[in-house]
Design a protein around this motif. Structure first.
Motif, PDB file in Angstrom:
ATOM      1  N   GLY A 102      43.887  44.872  34.921  1.00 42.47           N
ATOM      2  CA  GLY A 102      43.993  43.905  36.014  1.00 42.47           C
ATOM      3  C   GLY A 102      44.772  44.469  37.191  1.00 42.47           C
ATOM      4  N   HIS A 103      45.805  45.188  36.864  1.00 41.70           N
ATOM      5  CA  HIS A 103      46.608  45.792  37.924  1.00 41.70           C
ATOM      6  C   HIS A 103      45.804  46.833  38.689  1.00 41.70           C
ATOM      7  CE1 HIS A 103      49.775  47.740  40.163  1.00 41.70           C
ATOM      8  NE2 HIS A 103      49.268  48.883  39.734  1.00 41.70           N
ATOM      9  N   GLU A 104      45.104  47.677  37.956  1.00 45.47           N
ATOM     10  CA  GLU A 104      44.338  48.734  38.608  1.00 45.47           C
ATOM     11  C   GLU A 104      43.288  48.135  39.548  1.00 45.47           C
ATOM     12  OE1 GLU A 104      42.911  51.706  35.899  1.00 45.47           O
ATOM     13  OE2 GLU A 104      44.947  52.252  35.265  1.00 45.47           O
ATOM     14  N   GLU A 105      42.683  47.043  39.095  1.00 44.25           N
ATOM     15  CA  GLU A 105      41.696  46.368  39.949  1.00 44.25           C
ATOM     16  C   GLU A 105      42.344  45.831  41.212  1.00 44.25           C
ATOM     17  OE1 GLU A 105      38.492  46.219  40.346  1.00 44.25           O
ATOM     18  OE2 GLU A 105      38.639  47.756  38.782  1.00 44.25           O
ATOM     19  N   ALA A 106      43.544  45.256  41.062  1.00 43.43           N
ATOM     20  CA  ALA A 106      44.262  44.710  42.212  1.00 43.43           C
ATOM     21  C   ALA A 106      44.622  45.821  43.192  1.00 43.43           C
ATOM     22  CB  ALA A 106      45.526  43.984  41.738  1.00 43.43           C
ATOM     23  N   ALA A 107      45.045  46.972  42.665  1.00 44.81           N
ATOM     24  CA  ALA A 107      45.399  48.100  43.523  1.00 44.81           C
ATOM     25  C   ALA A 107      44.172  48.555  44.316  1.00 44.81           C
ATOM     26  CB  ALA A 107      45.954  49.251  42.685  1.00 44.81           C
ATOM     27  N   ARG A 108      43.018  48.546  43.655  1.00 42.56           N
ATOM     28  CA  ARG A 108      41.789  48.935  44.353  1.00 42.56           C
ATOM     29  C   ARG A 108      41.410  47.898  45.406  1.00 42.56           C
ATOM     30  NH1 ARG A 108      38.342  52.612  41.794  1.00 42.56           N
ATOM     31  NH2 ARG A 108      36.491  51.330  42.026  1.00 42.56           N
ATOM     32  N   GLU A 109      41.673  46.642  45.106  1.00 44.86           N
ATOM     33  CA  GLU A 109      41.331  45.585  46.055  1.00 44.86           C
ATOM     34  C   GLU A 109      42.215  45.635  47.303  1.00 44.86           C
ATOM     35  OE1 GLU A 109      38.852  43.730  46.391  1.00 44.86           O
ATOM     36  OE2 GLU A 109      39.574  42.349  47.948  1.00 44.86           O
ATOM     37  N   THR A 241      50.681  41.071  39.195  1.00 45.42           N
ATOM     38  CA  THR A 241      51.275  40.369  38.055  1.00 45.42           C
ATOM     39  C   THR A 241      50.998  38.874  38.112  1.00 45.42           C
ATOM     40  OG1 THR A 241      53.290  40.217  36.721  1.00 45.42           O
ATOM     41  CG2 THR A 241      53.558  39.894  39.076  1.00 45.42           C
ATOM     42  N   LEU A 242      50.694  38.392  39.321  1.00 49.32           N
ATOM     43  CA  LEU A 242      50.406  36.964  39.492  1.00 49.32           C
ATOM     44  C   LEU A 242      48.913  36.668  39.382  1.00 49.32           C
ATOM     45  CD1 LEU A 242      52.825  36.313  42.482  1.00 49.32           C
ATOM     46  CD2 LEU A 242      53.067  35.412  40.159  1.00 49.32           C
ATOM     47  N   GLY A 243      48.143  37.716  39.078  1.00 47.85           N
ATOM     48  CA  GLY A 243      46.710  37.500  38.948  1.00 47.85           C
ATOM     49  C   GLY A 243      45.960  37.685  40.257  1.00 47.85           C
ATOM     50  N   TRP A 244      46.666  38.132  41.294  1.00 42.80           N
ATOM     51  CA  TRP A 244      45.977  38.410  42.556  1.00 42.80           C
ATOM     52  C   TRP A 244      44.973  39.530  42.333  1.00 42.80           C
ATOM     53  CZ3 TRP A 244      45.184  42.597  45.754  1.00 42.80           C
ATOM     54  CH2 TRP A 244      44.708  42.314  47.045  1.00 42.80           C
ATOM     55  N   PRO A 245      43.807  39.536  42.945  1.00 38.21           N
ATOM     56  CA  PRO A 245      43.315  38.564  43.932  1.00 38.21           C
ATOM     57  C   PRO A 245      42.549  37.384  43.330  1.00 38.21           C
ATOM     58  CG  PRO A 245      41.808  40.408  43.793  1.00 38.21           C
ATOM     59  CD  PRO A 245      42.899  40.665  42.799  1.00 38.21           C
ATOM     60  N   ASN A 246      42.317  37.409  42.000  1.00 40.85           N
ATOM     61  CA  ASN A 246      41.478  36.361  41.403  1.00 40.85           C
ATOM     62  C   ASN A 246      42.149  34.995  41.380  1.00 40.85           C
ATOM     63  OD1 ASN A 246      39.553  38.362  40.907  1.00 40.85           O
ATOM     64  ND2 ASN A 246      40.584  38.924  38.990  1.00 40.85           N
ATOM     65  N   ASN A 247      43.406  34.973  40.982  1.00 46.11           N
ATOM     66  CA  ASN A 247      44.104  33.700  40.844  1.00 46.11           C
ATOM     67  C   ASN A 247      44.896  33.383  42.110  1.00 46.11           C
ATOM     68  OD1 ASN A 247      45.540  31.481  40.026  1.00 46.11           O
ATOM     69  ND2 ASN A 247      46.043  32.318  38.002  1.00 46.11           N
ATOM     70  N   SER A 248      44.197  32.939  43.136  1.00 42.88           N
ATOM     71  CA  SER A 248      44.871  32.765  44.428  1.00 42.88           C
ATOM     72  C   SER A 248      45.820  31.567  44.407  1.00 42.88           C
ATOM     73  CB  SER A 248      43.862  32.641  45.561  1.00 42.88           C
ATOM     74  OG  SER A 248      42.967  31.595  45.281  1.00 42.88           O
ATOM     75  N   GLU A 249      45.549  30.624  43.523  1.00 41.86           N
ATOM     76  CA  GLU A 249      46.428  29.449  43.436  1.00 41.86           C
ATOM     77  C   GLU A 249      47.815  29.865  42.957  1.00 41.86           C
ATOM     78  OE1 GLU A 249      46.931  25.388  40.910  1.00 41.86           O
ATOM     79  OE2 GLU A 249      44.983  26.410  40.793  1.00 41.86           O
ATOM     80  N   ASN A 250      47.818  30.626  41.876  1.00 46.44           N
ATOM     81  CA  ASN A 250      49.072  31.130  41.327  1.00 46.44           C
ATOM     82  C   ASN A 250      49.801  32.025  42.323  1.00 46.44           C
ATOM     83  OD1 ASN A 250      50.649  31.035  38.908  1.00 46.44           O
ATOM     84  ND2 ASN A 250      50.194  33.199  38.580  1.00 46.44           N
ATOM     85  N   PHE A 251      49.004  32.842  42.997  1.00 47.84           N
ATOM     86  CA  PHE A 251      49.562  33.758  43.989  1.00 47.84           C
ATOM     87  C   PHE A 251      50.288  32.998  45.097  1.00 47.84           C
ATOM     88  CE2 PHE A 251      48.896  36.020  48.067  1.00 47.84           C
ATOM     89  CZ  PHE A 251      49.701  37.124  47.828  1.00 47.84           C
ATOM     90  N   GLU A 252      49.634  32.007  45.642  1.00 44.20           N
ATOM     91  CA  GLU A 252      50.247  31.260  46.748  1.00 44.20           C
ATOM     92  C   GLU A 252      51.443  30.439  46.291  1.00 44.20           C
ATOM     93  OE1 GLU A 252      47.520  28.970  49.045  1.00 44.20           O
ATOM     94  OE2 GLU A 252      46.346  30.738  49.630  1.00 44.20           O
ATOM     95  N   LYS A 253      51.338  29.946  45.071  1.00 44.83           N
ATOM     96  CA  LYS A 253      52.415  29.131  44.526  1.00 44.83           C
ATOM     97  C   LYS A 253      53.701  29.951  44.400  1.00 44.83           C
ATOM     98  CE  LYS A 253      52.983  26.253  40.470  1.00 44.83           C
ATOM     99  NZ  LYS A 253      52.449  25.935  39.147  1.00 44.83           N
ATOM    100  N   PHE A 254      53.585  31.168  43.905  1.00 48.24           N
ATOM    101  CA  PHE A 254      54.785  31.961  43.648  1.00 48.24           C
ATOM    102  C   PHE A 254      55.076  33.020  44.709  1.00 48.24           C
ATOM    103  CE2 PHE A 254      53.912  30.027  39.563  1.00 48.24           C
ATOM    104  CZ  PHE A 254      55.182  29.584  39.215  1.00 48.24           C
ATOM    105  N   TRP A 255      54.077  33.789  45.080  1.00 49.18           N
ATOM    106  CA  TRP A 255      54.328  34.803  46.110  1.00 49.18           C
ATOM    107  C   TRP A 255      54.517  34.142  47.472  1.00 49.18           C
ATOM    108  CZ3 TRP A 255      55.826  39.713  45.849  1.00 49.18           C
ATOM    109  CH2 TRP A 255      55.847  40.445  47.049  1.00 49.18           C
ATOM    110  N   GLY A 256      53.821  33.024  47.661  1.00 53.37           N
ATOM    111  CA  GLY A 256      53.959  32.286  48.910  1.00 53.37           C
ATOM    112  C   GLY A 256      52.774  32.477  49.828  1.00 53.37           C
ATOM    113  N   THR A 257      52.937  31.975  51.049  1.00 55.06           N
ATOM    114  CA  THR A 257      51.887  32.095  52.056  1.00 55.06           C
ATOM    115  C   THR A 257      52.497  32.765  53.284  1.00 55.06           C
ATOM    116  OG1 THR A 257      52.482  29.953  52.975  1.00 55.06           O
ATOM    117  CG2 THR A 257      50.767  29.960  51.288  1.00 55.06           C
ATOM    118  N   ILE A 258      51.661  33.066  54.267  1.00 58.55           N
ATOM    119  CA  ILE A 258      52.170  33.747  55.468  1.00 58.55           C
ATOM    120  C   ILE A 258      53.227  32.896  56.167  1.00 58.55           C
ATOM    121  CG2 ILE A 258      51.497  34.468  57.807  1.00 58.55           C
ATOM    122  CD1 ILE A 258      48.992  35.743  56.445  1.00 58.55           C
ATOM    123  N   ASP A 259      53.038  31.598  56.171  1.00 60.64           N
ATOM    124  CA  ASP A 259      54.026  30.725  56.817  1.00 60.64           C
ATOM    125  C   ASP A 259      55.250  30.488  55.952  1.00 60.64           C
ATOM    126  OD1 ASP A 259      52.253  30.384  58.869  1.00 60.64           O
ATOM    127  OD2 ASP A 259      51.262  28.686  57.887  1.00 60.64           O
TER     128      ASP A 259
END
Length: 480
Positions: A102-109, A241-259
């Motif tokens: 999953g990590h390797e895929e994210a790095a490629r993305e 680690t948050l499942g990015w880019p597939n799990n965008s909900e989790n990503f935004e919840k924890f990593w946050g958003t641009i704002d």
RNA sequence: CGCGGGGUAGAGCAGUUUGGCAGCUCGUCUGGCUCAUAACCAGGAGGUCGCCGGUUCAAAUCCGGCCCCCGCAACCA
């Protein structure tokens, strides 16, 4: 009271798996653990990330040197680092390995996105190669233009074509980011350092290596002949680690958003540029939210000297736990000095501090109170809002040494209180006063246990249990 | 003029951002206590805040100059 965000995200850096777990990393992850437990106690949903950085030349060489399969080698080391969880009683929720699929895929993305936005280009550049070492040498590694190990050999100049990241395009954007969040890097002096580094101008850097020379890395999307340079791949772990880019909900919840960036990072001072400039530029290049705040810790020295294998003065987390126990180790690493400064430790000083604060201080007080209240039945009250605004502010700056210092003030006060009220005399001639005195001590100890729970979780539990059962307990055995 | 950190009691450090009684821990000396893990409590000694100059009613703190130590380039966070 203003409405607080319910999600908390913190990550350590990922240690590189070419050596045993280092005391500096142990210190970093104990700070992160304390903060994570603290935020959880405040009612937040916490993701606490750590893991291992497993690609790159050094690891590939090391495995070859030992004659073992590279994957096998990194598996072994990853397990060693995961052992820290039990060794130091850590509460991390995520353990990411950069060799995870999953990590390797994210790095490629993230590579694809950075590329799509025009920030990756291919360039030929010259490298200096020492035939004696069979290794590429950077200018900083050379002595008078020659390899220090093979000063008689001329260096070969080899032209290689690699991919580059347009770091230079991010000078203004990074300065804007720094300006808009005045606490982006803590402590201030490190923030000043990175600001002036970026102000001096940025150079594009190479983000790939020829696969034919070094195959242990994530394949570059669309180019089978190249693998990613280890930094580009490794930094991505904070979001993979948050499942990015597939799990965008989790990503935004924890990593946050641009704002509303939400991610807290902690790193050693050797990582200042990578975390607060390179990684942030990568995020900007991929149009992703930046981190919220980056805490930069200093280094640990031993007896005024740098800790190094060649000096033979390395102190490992394992040795510390063997001598001081889990919470002893956590305590000593938390109180060793001001966050962000270089701190000096030694077995002698740590032993003195262990005996003074843990055995004679907290441990002895606990024994006194338990023994004195043996035959009393005291009221137990639940602690609420055990941390005041000041403590919260201190923990949010990682000034945990100061929070612990404040907790230890209660220990000192209570010892004095016992001295002044002489409960062992009251027990014989003034039952009512005796009970009142012991109730106060019971409440204080219960409060101490509550306040300690994010920092010394095991000790906290032991105290609570002892108060309940009245069983005599040696919290910390004195050490000679 | 490479970049950065530091110099405060015998040791280790805080305080410098925002000038306002020089503080903490350990050690040390004297006395007290006996509930407790030879633990605990009280009191004392110990400092030209690296050096020189400036600003100010007032400088560890601000300004200028100088000296010394350490890290960043080799294992290493």
């Amino acid at each position: 009271m203003k409405k607080m965000k319910k999600e908390f995200y913190i990550t350590t850096t990922l240690p590189y798996v070419n050596a045993e777990p280092h005391i500096g990393f142990a210190s970093e992850i104990i700070l992160a653990d304390s903060r994570a437990r603290f935020e959880k106690l405040l009612g937040k949903e916490v993701i606490f990330n750590t893991g291992t950085d497993e690609h790159g030349l050094k690891i590939w060489q090391k495995a070859r040197e030992l004659g073992v399969d590279t994957q096998k080698y990194v598996d072994e080391y990853a397990a060693k680092f995961d052992d820290l969880r039990e060794m130091l009683n850590l509460s991390y929720t995520n353990f990411i390995r950069t060799t995870d699929k999953g990590h390797e895929e994210a790095a490629r993305e993230i590579w694809r996105r950075v590329d799509a936005n025009g920030y990756i280009y291919k360039k030929k550049y010259k490298i200096k190669y020492c035939v004696g070492c069979e290794m590429e040498k950077t200018d900083s590694e050379l002595a008078d233009g020659y390899c220090p190990f093979h000063p008689g050999k001329e260096l070969e100049i080899i032209e290689e074509e690699n991919y580059f990241f347009k770091f230079s395009a991010f000078q203004e954007k990074l300065l804007k980011l720094y300006k808009e969040s005045p606490d982006f890097v803590v402590p201030q002096k490190r923030f000043n350092e990175i600001k002036s580094f970026v102000e001096r101008g940025l150079e594009d850097f190479s983000i790939s290596r020829l696969k034919s020379k070094m195959s242990w890395g994530v394949p570059v999307p669309g180019d089978e002949d190249q693998v990613m340079y280890v930094w580009f791949d490794a930094l991505t772990n904070y979001i993979s680690t948050l499942g990015w880019p597939n799990n965008s909900e989790n990503f935004e919840k924890f990593w946050g958003t641009i704002d509303r960036p939400n991610a807290i990072q902690i790193a050693g001072k050797d990582n200042l540029r990578q975390q607060s400039a390179m990684w942030q530029a990568m995020l900007l290049a991929a149009e992703l939210p930046t981190s919220k705040q980056i805490f930069i810790n200093g280094f640990i020295g031993v007896d005024g000297q740098k800790m190094s294998k060649s000096l033979g003065n390395v102190i490992s987390p394992k040795e510390m736990v063997e001598k001081f126990g889990v919470d002893g180790t956590r305590y000593l690493l938390l109180i060793k000095g001001t966050f962000g400064e270089d701190n000096d430790i030694s077995w002698e000083k740590m032993t003195a501090r262990y005996n003074a604060d843990l055995a004679n201080g907290l441990g002895n007080l606990t024994s006194r109170v338990i023994k004195l209240s043996e035959n009393l039945s005291l009221k137990h009250k639940e602690n609420r809002d055990i941390f005041d605004v000041e403590s919260i502010r201190l923990v949010e700056r990682f000034d945990i040494d100061k929070v612990l210092e404040n907790i230890w003030k209660i220990v000192t006060e209570d010892n004095k209180y016992i001295e002044d009220t002489k409960p062992w005399e009251l027990s014989k001639n003034n039952e009512a006063n005796f009970k009142a005195v012991m109730q106060k001590l019971y409440d204080d100890l219960n409060l101490i246990a509550g306040k300690l729970s994010p920092f010394l979780p095991e000790t906290s539990e032991k105290i609570k249990k002892a108060l309940e059962t009245k069983e005599r307990i040696i919290l910390f055995e004195r050490i000679k």
